[in-house]
Enzyme design. Structure first.
Site, PDB file in Angstrom:
ATOM      1  N   SER A  11       0.412  -3.432   4.471  1.00 27.61           N
ATOM      2  CA  SER A  11      -0.303  -2.172   4.667  1.00 27.61           C
ATOM      3  C   SER A  11      -0.298  -1.788   6.132  1.00 27.61           C
ATOM      4  O   SER A  11      -0.294  -2.652   7.014  1.00 27.61           O
ATOM      5  CB  SER A  11      -1.745  -2.295   4.162  1.00 27.61           C
ATOM      6  OG  SER A  11      -2.422  -1.056   4.295  1.00 27.61           O
TER       7      SER A  11
ATOM      8  N   SER B 177      -2.434   0.830  -4.921  1.00 22.26           N
ATOM      9  CA  SER B 177      -2.870   2.029  -4.191  1.00 22.26           C
ATOM     10  C   SER B 177      -4.196   2.565  -4.707  1.00 22.26           C
ATOM     11  O   SER B 177      -4.534   2.433  -5.883  1.00 22.26           O
ATOM     12  CB  SER B 177      -1.794   3.105  -4.334  1.00 22.26           C
ATOM     13  OG  SER B 177      -2.265   4.347  -3.833  1.00 22.26           O
ATOM     14  N   ASN B 178      -4.913   3.211  -3.799  1.00 25.19           N
ATOM     15  CA  ASN B 178      -6.110   3.975  -4.162  1.00 25.19           C
ATOM     16  C   ASN B 178      -5.778   5.181  -5.041  1.00 25.19           C
ATOM     17  O   ASN B 178      -6.666   5.737  -5.695  1.00 25.19           O
ATOM     18  CB  ASN B 178      -6.789   4.513  -2.888  1.00 25.19           C
ATOM     19  CG  ASN B 178      -7.745   3.522  -2.249  1.00 25.19           C
ATOM     20  OD1 ASN B 178      -8.190   2.563  -2.878  1.00 25.19           O
ATOM     21  ND2 ASN B 178      -8.064   3.760  -0.983  1.00 25.19           N
TER      22      ASN B 178
ATOM     23  N   LYS C 237     -10.229   0.232  -2.548  1.00 30.32           N
ATOM     24  CA  LYS C 237     -10.033  -0.794  -1.522  1.00 30.32           C
ATOM     25  C   LYS C 237     -10.976  -0.537  -0.345  1.00 30.32           C
ATOM     26  O   LYS C 237     -11.224   0.621  -0.039  1.00 30.32           O
ATOM     27  CB  LYS C 237      -8.570  -0.777  -1.037  1.00 30.32           C
ATOM     28  CG  LYS C 237      -7.582  -1.145  -2.137  1.00 30.32           C
ATOM     29  CD  LYS C 237      -6.175  -1.327  -1.600  1.00 30.32           C
ATOM     30  CE  LYS C 237      -5.441  -0.008  -1.398  1.00 30.32           C
ATOM     31  NZ  LYS C 237      -4.024  -0.179  -0.954  1.00 30.32           N
TER      32      LYS C 237
ATOM     33  N   THR D  21       1.588   3.747   4.383  1.00 32.68           N
ATOM     34  CA  THR D  21       2.452   2.570   4.512  1.00 32.68           C
ATOM     35  C   THR D  21       3.871   2.901   4.041  1.00 32.68           C
ATOM     36  O   THR D  21       4.837   2.720   4.784  1.00 32.68           O
ATOM     37  CB  THR D  21       1.856   1.388   3.723  1.00 32.68           C
ATOM     38  OG1 THR D  21       0.551   1.116   4.245  1.00 32.68           O
ATOM     39  CG2 THR D  21       2.733   0.156   3.829  1.00 32.68           C
TER      40      THR D  21
ATOM     41  N   ASN E  63      -2.813   0.232   7.044  1.00 33.17           N
ATOM     42  CA  ASN E  63      -4.233   0.578   7.186  1.00 33.17           C
ATOM     43  C   ASN E  63      -5.047  -0.662   7.542  1.00 33.17           C
ATOM     44  O   ASN E  63      -5.135  -1.597   6.740  1.00 33.17           O
ATOM     45  CB  ASN E  63      -4.754   1.206   5.893  1.00 33.17           C
ATOM     46  CG  ASN E  63      -4.114   2.562   5.617  1.00 33.17           C
ATOM     47  OD1 ASN E  63      -4.301   3.511   6.376  1.00 33.17           O
ATOM     48  ND2 ASN E  63      -3.315   2.656   4.556  1.00 33.17           N
TER      49      ASN E  63
ATOM     50  N   ASP F 226       0.859  -1.180   0.000  1.00 32.69           N
ATOM     51  CA  ASP F 226       0.000   0.000   0.000  1.00 32.69           C
ATOM     52  C   ASP F 226       0.903   1.240   0.000  1.00 32.69           C
ATOM     53  O   ASP F 226       2.043   1.176   0.478  1.00 32.69           O
ATOM     54  CB  ASP F 226      -0.881  -0.031   1.260  1.00 32.69           C
ATOM     55  CG  ASP F 226      -1.613   1.280   1.491  1.00 32.69           C
ATOM     56  OD1 ASP F 226      -2.346   1.712   0.573  1.00 32.69           O
ATOM     57  OD2 ASP F 226      -1.420   1.882   2.558  1.00 32.69           O
TER      58      ASP F 226
ATOM     59  N   PHE G 167      -8.154  -1.437   7.606  1.00 35.08           N
ATOM     60  CA  PHE G 167      -9.208  -1.888   6.686  1.00 35.08           C
ATOM     61  C   PHE G 167      -8.611  -2.575   5.471  1.00 35.08           C
ATOM     62  O   PHE G 167      -9.198  -3.492   4.894  1.00 35.08           O
ATOM     63  CB  PHE G 167     -10.086  -0.707   6.238  1.00 35.08           C
ATOM     64  CG  PHE G 167      -9.412   0.198   5.238  1.00 35.08           C
ATOM     65  CD1 PHE G 167      -8.627   1.255   5.674  1.00 35.08           C
ATOM     66  CD2 PHE G 167      -9.539  -0.020   3.866  1.00 35.08           C
ATOM     67  CE1 PHE G 167      -7.989   2.086   4.757  1.00 35.08           C
ATOM     68  CE2 PHE G 167      -8.913   0.797   2.943  1.00 35.08           C
ATOM     69  CZ  PHE G 167      -8.125   1.852   3.398  1.00 35.08           C
ATOM     70  N   ASP G 168      -7.401  -2.135   5.082  1.00 33.13           N
ATOM     71  CA  ASP G 168      -6.722  -2.685   3.911  1.00 33.13           C
ATOM     72  C   ASP G 168      -6.152  -4.066   4.245  1.00 33.13           C
ATOM     73  O   ASP G 168      -6.199  -4.998   3.420  1.00 33.13           O
ATOM     74  CB  ASP G 168      -5.612  -1.696   3.534  1.00 33.13           C
ATOM     75  CG  ASP G 168      -5.069  -1.848   2.130  1.00 33.13           C
ATOM     76  OD1 ASP G 168      -5.709  -2.506   1.286  1.00 33.13           O
ATOM     77  OD2 ASP G 168      -3.983  -1.276   1.875  1.00 33.13           O
TER      78      ASP G 168
ATOM     79  N   ARG H 239      -7.770  13.302   6.255  1.00 33.12           N
ATOM     80  CA  ARG H 239      -7.490  11.887   6.015  1.00 33.12           C
ATOM     81  C   ARG H 239      -8.712  11.027   6.336  1.00 33.12           C
ATOM     82  O   ARG H 239      -9.031  10.087   5.601  1.00 33.12           O
ATOM     83  CB  ARG H 239      -6.275  11.455   6.840  1.00 33.12           C
ATOM     84  CG  ARG H 239      -5.943   9.969   6.781  1.00 33.12           C
ATOM     85  CD  ARG H 239      -5.554   9.494   5.397  1.00 33.12           C
ATOM     86  NE  ARG H 239      -5.060   8.103   5.419  1.00 33.12           N
ATOM     87  CZ  ARG H 239      -4.913   7.346   4.337  1.00 33.12           C
ATOM     88  NH1 ARG H 239      -5.203   7.807   3.132  1.00 33.12           N
ATOM     89  NH2 ARG H 239      -4.463   6.120   4.439  1.00 33.12           N
TER      90      ARG H 239
END
Lengths: 241, 241
Positions: free
Chosen positions: B172, B115-116, B148, B13, B174, B9, B176-177, B40
């Site tokens: 990651s 990545s987003n 994601k 990250t 994150n 990520d 959730f990721d 964010r």
């Protein structure tokens, strides 16, 4: 387009999710406030994330996971007895003070609820409150195993009520729900419960204020409500009552 | 299962999203901190909500909408010139300090980013940083117009790299990721950058601390990472380097 049915969101719109603060403070002292805010933030996040991950779990379990996350975040062990007491407060949330009057004013319309809540939660919540029996249907997203703002959730309304989507006025205080409902095709009223005023200059922004900043404003998601009201009784003149 | 590729990520990250705080504080004074945290939070919320609403907009536009929301929340008009300067900071986020060493240690593996970020954002970000040229591919979710943790995003990796999903280690910070990647079928390492310690007793929980509480802990979404590390250089011994 005429309005033939009014469909309400439940949590945050008819029932005050912040009313768990009393029990949270009774059981967790001065951590009650931050638990209240984290719990609601995580509860919604988990509905969105589980929908995205294709990993549905009903709102009772999502709410419990969010509670456990929140307790652990403030250093409190999420013991079963503690969680059980806090969870039970979700079955008896306070109605906002004007709901009963609003429902009386709007009673000539077909009224319904469309909520993320599980059927068991919604039965307990609605039936123990003063508006029991006022709704033609209490529709849970559990029927499609997804959460709002997934279009499949809003799509439950038309067949359940026998009213065309364009003739439904959907009412929510939750900005994401307003955007999702508008995107889907309802007429939409936003109940602006949080208020959008910036925090006072030089104030410390604590959890309750920060929560209000995160959730109290209209979302910038490209879909605006048709109506903005500050309380549900303001809906009556909008629909000619 | 052997590991044949490491997929990172980007935001949070490899690159520190909190590094916008410097510009935010320069331009917005003591509101810089709360803008940094709200920005964010809203940015991620809008990725989730737009995916759920089937209303995709690329990460640049989502990030801008989240910034405008955040500025308005603290009472600052989101003027174009101000937004432009803050947005440009997103193209030059700081690399976390250990990333270059970690990439050098892991260089025998196929390395990639998922990545987003939009392709334009990721090009600018990666190419202006010290790890330009270190990745076999920089994969943007823009190819599938979802964010994601939608499974379609993770599904981009196998065809792009020619490595089976089960042979990918996804990394990651994150939560959730981590959950989404594990749900999809990758081996997953969680970089625990936020820390999970509860706030000190009797402290005022301000925006930075509240953000850390919301985002710093493992999520309770039913999917646990295979590995937990505190910095990316800790990955090398895990994969035998």
């Amino acid at each position: 387009m005429p309005i033939r049915a009014l469909v309400f969101d439940a949590y945050g719109t008819l029932y005050d999710v912040q009313s768990v603060r009393g029990v949270a403070t009774e059981l967790c002292g001065d951590k009650g406030e931050i638990i209240t805010q984290l719990w609601r933030l995580k509860q919604l996040e988990y509905t969105w994330l589980r929908s995205l991950m294709r990993s549905y779990q009903d709102f009772w379990l999502v709410t419990r996971a969010a509670l456990e996350f929140s307790l652990a975040s403030v250093g409190i062990a999420p013991a079963a007895a503690l969680c059980d007491r806090l969870m039970s407060s979700y079955l008896h949330l306070d109605l906002y003070e004007e709901v009963l009057r609003a429902v009386a004013l709007l009673g000539d319309y077909k009224l319904a609820i469309l909520s993320n809540g599980s059927p068991t939660m919604l039965d307990a919540l609605v039936n123990s409150s003063a508006v029991a029996g006022c709704f033609a249907d209490v529709i849970s997203v559990d029927r499609v195993r997804q959460f709002k703002p997934e279009p499949a959730c809003y799509a439950l309304v038309e067949p359940a009520l026998g009213v065309a989507t364009a003739e439904v006025l959907f009412i929510s205080s939750n900005g994401f729900d307003v955007a999702g409902a508008k995107r889907y095709g309802f007429q939409v009223a936003w109940v602006e419960r949080g208020g959008a005023a910036p925090p006072p200059e030089n104030s410390v922004v604590g959890p309750a204020e920060f929560y209000r900043m995160i959730r109290g404003r209209a979302e910038q998601l490209g879909y605006e409500p048709d109506y903005r009201v500050t309380r549900l009784t303001d809906l009556a003149p909008l629909v000619g009552r």
